[in-house]
Design a protein around this motif. Structure first.
Motif, mmCIF file in Angstrom:
data_model
loop_
_atom_site.group_PDB
_atom_site.id
_atom_site.type_symbol
_atom_site.label_atom_id
_atom_site.label_comp_id
_atom_site.label_asym_id
_atom_site.label_seq_id
_atom_site.Cartn_x
_atom_site.Cartn_y
_atom_site.Cartn_z
ATOM 1 N N SER A 1 116.384 25.549 25.224
ATOM 2 C CA SER A 1 117.694 24.912 25.199
ATOM 3 C C SER A 1 117.754 23.793 24.176
ATOM 4 C CB SER A 1 118.049 24.381 26.594
ATOM 5 O OG SER A 1 119.341 23.817 26.606
ATOM 6 N N LEU B 1 117.728 21.936 30.635
ATOM 7 C CA LEU B 1 118.309 22.960 31.497
ATOM 8 C C LEU B 1 119.469 22.398 32.317
ATOM 9 C CD1 LEU B 1 118.256 25.765 32.898
ATOM 10 C CD2 LEU B 1 116.444 24.857 34.372
ATOM 11 N N TYR C 1 118.343 33.133 26.741
ATOM 12 C CA TYR C 1 119.221 32.910 27.893
ATOM 13 C C TYR C 1 120.242 34.033 28.042
ATOM 14 C CZ TYR C 1 118.102 28.015 29.116
ATOM 15 O OH TYR C 1 117.514 26.870 29.574
ATOM 16 N N THR D 1 112.774 27.786 29.444
ATOM 17 C CA THR D 1 114.210 27.517 29.525
ATOM 18 C C THR D 1 114.532 26.122 29.006
ATOM 19 O OG1 THR D 1 113.951 26.896 31.858
ATOM 20 C CG2 THR D 1 114.722 29.130 31.391
ATOM 21 N N THR D 2 113.701 25.151 29.348
ATOM 22 C CA THR D 2 113.942 23.778 28.886
ATOM 23 C C THR D 2 113.737 23.657 27.382
ATOM 24 O OG1 THR D 2 113.222 22.934 31.039
ATOM 25 C CG2 THR D 2 113.305 21.370 29.211
#
Length: 354
Positions: free
Chosen positions: A310, A115, A348, A306-307
Motif C-alpha cells: 500500500s 492498510l 490488492y 498488504t502494508t
C-alpha cells in the motif's frame, strides 16, 4: 523523487524497501541494529533527532516504518530537510501534528499510508463516490492467524505498541451527522465472511482523516477491527479490570509473549457503503481475504505485504505525478483505479477474492 530513506527494517520496512528498489528507487535503509539487505543499510539511533537530520540530508523522501512514538520527530526532520514524508501510523495525535507541519512543507506529508488507515480509506472513498447520496460507510479490517488457538484467537503479527494504542485510545466516528469520540472496544457487532464468523469493535485511528472530510456529507461512518468471537471480552478484562491500560509497555510485552507472530496469517477487509443512486437505495461492498504470498523470492505474511504494498503504491503515484507533490495527502483523495494500476495495488485488486 529518486532517493528514499526507509527508517526501521523490520518485516514491513525491509519488504517496503525491497519493493521500492524494484520500482526503481535508490534506497537507503536505517535501523538501530546492523541489517544485511540487497540495498544500502546504515545503523542509526532512530530516537536521535540530530542523527535523523543528518541521515536525510541527501534524500528526496523518507518512509517511516518505526513505532508511532518516533514519527513526529522524523516528520519534523523531513519538514526541515524539505523532502517528502510517508508513514504507516494509526496514531491520531501524530497525524494532527503532521497536518500542522504540512501547512509550511516544501514536500508532501503523507502519513497513514498502510492498510488501516490507508487502503481501507481509499476503498471507502471509492464506494461513497458511487452514490448520489451516501447514508453510511463502514470499514472493517482484521489481521488474524489462519488457524487460531486458545480463547483469544489471536497472534501479534503487528506492532504490539500499535495494537495496544488502538485498543485504548478513543475513536472518531460520524453518527447521525455528528462528529463524535467514542471508546475503543465498544459497538460490538457480528460479521460473517466466507462462512467464518467474526466480531467487530471500535478501535482508534483506522479512519484517518475521513471523519473531517465527510462531515456534512456522509452522516454515519465508523471503523472497526475484526477478531474471532470472544476476543474483545478478554481484552476488556485484561486492560480495564486488571488495569493494564495504565501499563501499556508491559501489556504489550505480556501479550506478545503469550501470542507470538505466526507465518500463516490472513488479512480480512470488509468495506461497505449504502446510499441512493438515481433515486434507488443500494449497497456497495468490497470484501477480501488476503493471505501470505511469495514476493521478491520470499514468502511474506499477509500483514507485511498488504502494508508494504500500500505505501509503496502511494510513493510510486507521487513520483509519477499521479498525486500532489506538496502539502498534506489524505488517503481518501487517492483514486482507487490509479492505485490498482500500480504493482502493489494490483496485488490488492487481483487477490483475496472470497
Amino acid at each position: 523523487m529518486k532517493r528514499i530513506a526507509v527508517m526501521g527494517l523490520g518485516k514491513v520496512g525491509t519488504l517496503a524497501a525491497e519493493l521500492l528498489v524494484d520500482a526503481g528507487f535508490e534506497v537507503t535503509g536505517f535501523d538501530a541494529v546492523p541489517r544485511e539487505a540487497r540495498f544500502e543499510t546504515r545503523v542509526l539511533d532512530l530516537s536521535d533527532e540530530a542523527g535523523l537530520t543528518g541521515a536525510l540530508s541527501d534524500q528526496d523522501a523518507v518512509l517511516s516504518c518505526l513505532p508511532f512514538s518516533l514519527n513526529q520527530a522524523l516528520a519534523k526532520a523531513a519538514h526541515g530537510a524539505g523532502i517528502h514524508y510517508f508513514d504507516l501510523t494509526e496514531d491520531v495525535p501524530t497525524t494532527k501534528a503532521i497536518i500542522e507541519l504540512s501547512k509550511t512543507s516544501k514536500g508532501l506529508m503523507a502519513p497513514q499510508c498502510g492498510l488501516a488507515p490507508g487502503f481501507v480509506g481509499i476503498v471507502g472513498a471509492d464506494l461513497i463516490s458511487r452514490f448520489d447520496d451516501c447514508r453510511l460507510c463502514k470499514m472493517r479490517v482484521g489481521a488474524l492467524p489462519q488457524h487460531p488457538t486458545g480463547l483469544m484467537g489471536y497472534s501479534f503479527n503487528w506492532s504490539p505498541e500499535g495494537v495496544v494504542n488502538e485498543y485504548l485510545n478513543d475513536c472518531e466516528v460520524l453518527e447521525d451527522g455528528q462528529l463524535k469520540s467514542v471508546s475503543a472496544m465498544e459497538w460490538i457487532e457480528k460479521i460473517t465472511i466466507g462462512g467464518i464468523e467474526f466480531e467487530a469493535f471500535t478501535t482508534s485511528g483506522g479512519l484517518g482523516t475521513m471523519c473531517e472530510t465527510y462531515l456534512g456529507r456522509v452522516p454515519n461512518m465508523d471503523y472497526k477491527t475484526m477478531r474471532y468471537p470472544g476476543h474483545v471480552d478478554l481484552m476488556n478484562f485484561f486492560f480495564h479490570e486488571l488495569l493494564m491500560r495504565d501499563r501499556r509497555k508491559e501489556a504489550g510485552e505480556i501479550l506478545v509473549n503469550a501470542k507470538p507472530p505466526v507465518a500463516e496469517d490472513v488479512v480480512y477487509v470488509h468495506v461497505a457503503a449504502e446510499g441512493t443512486k438515481d433515486g434507488r437505495l443500494g449497497r456497495e461492498e468490497f470484501v477480501r481475504a488476503y493471505k501470505p504470498m511469495e514476493i521478491a523470492g520470499e514468502r511474506r505474511t499477509a500483514i507485511a505485504w498488504t502494508t508494504a504494498s500500500s505505501v509503496v503504491a502511494v510513493i510510486e503515484m507521487v513520483r509519477d505525478g499521479n498525486l500532489p507533490g506538496q502539502g498534506f495527502l489524505k488517503q481518501e483523495d487517492i483514486p482507487l483505479d490509479r492505485f490498482f494500476d500500480t504493482v502493489g495495488g494490483e496485488r490488492y485488486a487481483s487477490g483475496g477474492r472470497i
